[in-house]
Design a protein around this motif. Structure first.
Motif, PDB file in Angstrom:
ATOM      1  N   GLY A 181       5.832  11.284   1.661  1.00 13.67           N
ATOM      2  CA  GLY A 181       4.532  11.550   2.261  1.00 13.67           C
ATOM      3  C   GLY A 181       3.348  11.443   1.321  1.00 13.67           C
ATOM      4  O   GLY A 181       2.206  11.399   1.760  1.00 13.67           O
TER       5      GLY A 181
ATOM      6  N   ALA B 265       2.640   8.902  -0.762  1.00 16.16           N
ATOM      7  CA  ALA B 265       2.132   7.529  -0.845  1.00 16.16           C
ATOM      8  C   ALA B 265       0.931   7.303   0.066  1.00 16.16           C
ATOM      9  O   ALA B 265       0.010   6.549  -0.276  1.00 16.16           O
ATOM     10  CB  ALA B 265       3.235   6.540  -0.524  1.00 16.16           C
ATOM     11  N   THR B 266       0.879   7.926   1.209  1.00 17.11           N
ATOM     12  CA  THR B 266      -0.245   7.745   2.128  1.00 17.11           C
ATOM     13  C   THR B 266      -1.510   8.428   1.627  1.00 17.11           C
ATOM     14  O   THR B 266      -2.594   8.154   2.123  1.00 17.11           O
ATOM     15  CB  THR B 266       0.110   8.296   3.526  1.00 17.11           C
ATOM     16  OG1 THR B 266       0.413   9.686   3.402  1.00 17.11           O
ATOM     17  CG2 THR B 266       1.277   7.548   4.128  1.00 17.11           C
ATOM     18  N   LYS B 267      -1.384   9.308   0.639  1.00 21.74           N
ATOM     19  CA  LYS B 267      -2.540  10.018   0.098  1.00 21.74           C
ATOM     20  C   LYS B 267      -3.104   9.338  -1.158  1.00 21.74           C
ATOM     21  O   LYS B 267      -4.111   9.784  -1.706  1.00 21.74           O
ATOM     22  CB  LYS B 267      -2.146  11.453  -0.257  1.00 21.74           C
ATOM     23  CG  LYS B 267      -1.712  12.268   0.940  1.00 21.74           C
ATOM     24  CD  LYS B 267      -1.286  13.648   0.508  1.00 21.74           C
ATOM     25  CE  LYS B 267      -0.777  14.450   1.709  1.00 21.74           C
ATOM     26  NZ  LYS B 267      -0.338  15.775   1.292  1.00 21.74           N
TER      27      LYS B 267
ATOM     28  N   LYS C  51      -4.895   6.364  -3.241  1.00 21.10           N
ATOM     29  CA  LYS C  51      -5.800   5.234  -3.112  1.00 21.10           C
ATOM     30  C   LYS C  51      -5.993   4.657  -4.516  1.00 21.10           C
ATOM     31  O   LYS C  51      -6.316   5.389  -5.454  1.00 21.10           O
ATOM     32  CB  LYS C  51      -7.136   5.657  -2.535  1.00 21.10           C
ATOM     33  CG  LYS C  51      -8.070   4.499  -2.376  1.00 21.10           C
ATOM     34  CD  LYS C  51      -9.309   4.862  -1.606  1.00 21.10           C
ATOM     35  CE  LYS C  51     -10.140   3.599  -1.502  1.00 21.10           C
ATOM     36  NZ  LYS C  51     -11.115   3.629  -0.486  1.00 21.10           N
TER      37      LYS C  51
END
Length: 169
Positions: free
Chosen positions: A5, A7-9, A11
């Protein structure tokens, strides 16, 4: 992989480059600048920018240049190398690096490790393609017309990439 989870945070922010400073020149402007700096249009100019030659792949590059024809010239900007072949020229640290990106046919960075490689972006902003190793972080930004990614870094893969650039493949 270890923290589901997360990886989606994440940038990724790439280092900024001034596209008004490293700006693309027309073919005529490149020709005039080459003439002003004393380089022939018949020479394929390969630009190598470095302050850590061993890590940046200088020695495989030297071995590649031993096997290249005389119409290739490697311009070395930055730290003084221990070896300079007849088809190589060390220019040291230069004031207007953008002029050299502009006149080059290709910028090469065959690094053994490179976290990003700002020279890749500076070269592309100058309208000059790149040859980089797969170990250069900026290689993930390259599109098909931007240049060539080599793996592994050997004199042979460097020569092959340079020949492709010369023939405009």
């Amino acid at each position: 992989q270890h923290y589901p989870g997360v990886a989606t945070k994440i940038k990724v922010l790439y280092p900024p480059v001034s596209n008004s400073y490293f700006n693309y020149k027309t073919t005529l402007q490149k020709h005039e600048l080459r003439k002003k700096l004393g380089f022939s249009d018949k020479t394929t100019i390969v630009l190598f920018v470095s302050t850590n030659h061993a890590r940046k792949g200088f020695y495989p590059l030297v071995d590649a240049f031993k096997g290249l024809r005389d119409d290739f010239l490697c311009l070395i900007l930055g730290e003084k190398p221990t070896i300079v072949l007849p088809n190589m020229r060390w220019l040291g640290f230069v004031e207007q690096i953008r002029d050299y990106y502009c006149i080059a046919d290709v910028t090469i960075l065959p690094s053994a490790y490179e976290a990003f490689g700002i020279t890749v972006v500076e070269s592309l902003e100058s309208g000059t393609p790149v040859i980089v190793s797969s170990e250069v972080g900026a290689s993930e930004l390259l599109e098909a017309n931007d240049g060539i990614i080599i793996k592994p870094v050997t004199p042979e893969t460097i020569i092959d990439a340079l020949e492709k650039i010369k023939s405009k493949e």
